[in-house]
Design a protein around this motif. Structure first.
Motif, PDB file in Angstrom:
ATOM      1  N   ALA A  83      -3.571  -3.033   0.792  1.00 52.34           N
ATOM      2  CA  ALA A  83      -4.578  -3.645  -0.073  1.00 52.34           C
ATOM      3  C   ALA A  83      -5.597  -2.613  -0.550  1.00 52.34           C
ATOM      4  CB  ALA A  83      -5.280  -4.781   0.662  1.00 52.34           C
ATOM      5  N   LYS A  84      -5.973  -1.687   0.328  1.00 57.36           N
ATOM      6  CA  LYS A  84      -6.922  -0.644  -0.042  1.00 57.36           C
ATOM      7  C   LYS A  84      -6.307   0.295  -1.082  1.00 57.36           C
ATOM      8  CE  LYS A  84      -9.600   3.086   2.005  1.00 57.36           C
ATOM      9  NZ  LYS A  84      -9.848   3.852   3.234  1.00 57.36           N
TER      10      LYS A  84
ATOM     11  N   ALA B 117      -6.131  -1.448  -4.510  1.00 55.53           N
ATOM     12  CA  ALA B 117      -7.434  -1.671  -5.120  1.00 55.53           C
ATOM     13  C   ALA B 117      -8.050  -0.392  -5.685  1.00 55.53           C
ATOM     14  CB  ALA B 117      -8.386  -2.283  -4.098  1.00 55.53           C
ATOM     15  N   LYS B 118      -7.548   0.777  -5.250  1.00 54.84           N
ATOM     16  CA  LYS B 118      -8.104   2.036  -5.737  1.00 54.84           C
ATOM     17  C   LYS B 118      -7.864   2.197  -7.236  1.00 54.84           C
ATOM     18  CE  LYS B 118      -7.165   5.347  -2.225  1.00 54.84           C
ATOM     19  NZ  LYS B 118      -6.564   6.626  -1.956  1.00 54.84           N
TER      20      LYS B 118
END
Length: 85
Positions: free
Chosen positions: A43-44, A47-48
């Protein structure tokens, strides 16, 4: 028929190798990391912001299509006058 009997071992080897290739190429059942930490990392990363987002892309230069597949000559003008003389 007896003349082609030498093909039998070759056919048997072929069938065995086909079976081995099918077995070796099958999808593997590997235990994947489905933990919450892996989900958070994914998820990280999603999202970047993409690194190339702020850069402008160069304009695409397209040739006008005439429908005729002829390449322009690469010879210089001096070379064409020398050949005609």
């Amino acid at each position: 028929m007896e003349i082609l009997i030498w093909l039998v071992p070759t056919g048997v080897v072929l069938v065995i190798m086909m079976g081995w290739a099918a077995w070796a190429g099958r999808p593997q059942r590997e235990e994947t990391d489905r933990s919450e930490a892996a989900y958070d990392r994914f998820a990280k990363a999603i999202a970047k912001e993409h690194p190339a987002t702020g850069r402008a892309r160069p304009p695409v230069v397209r040739d006008r299509s005439t429908g005729i597949a002829v390449r322009p000559s690469r010879r210089s003008p001096d070379e064409s006058t020398r050949r005609s003389a």
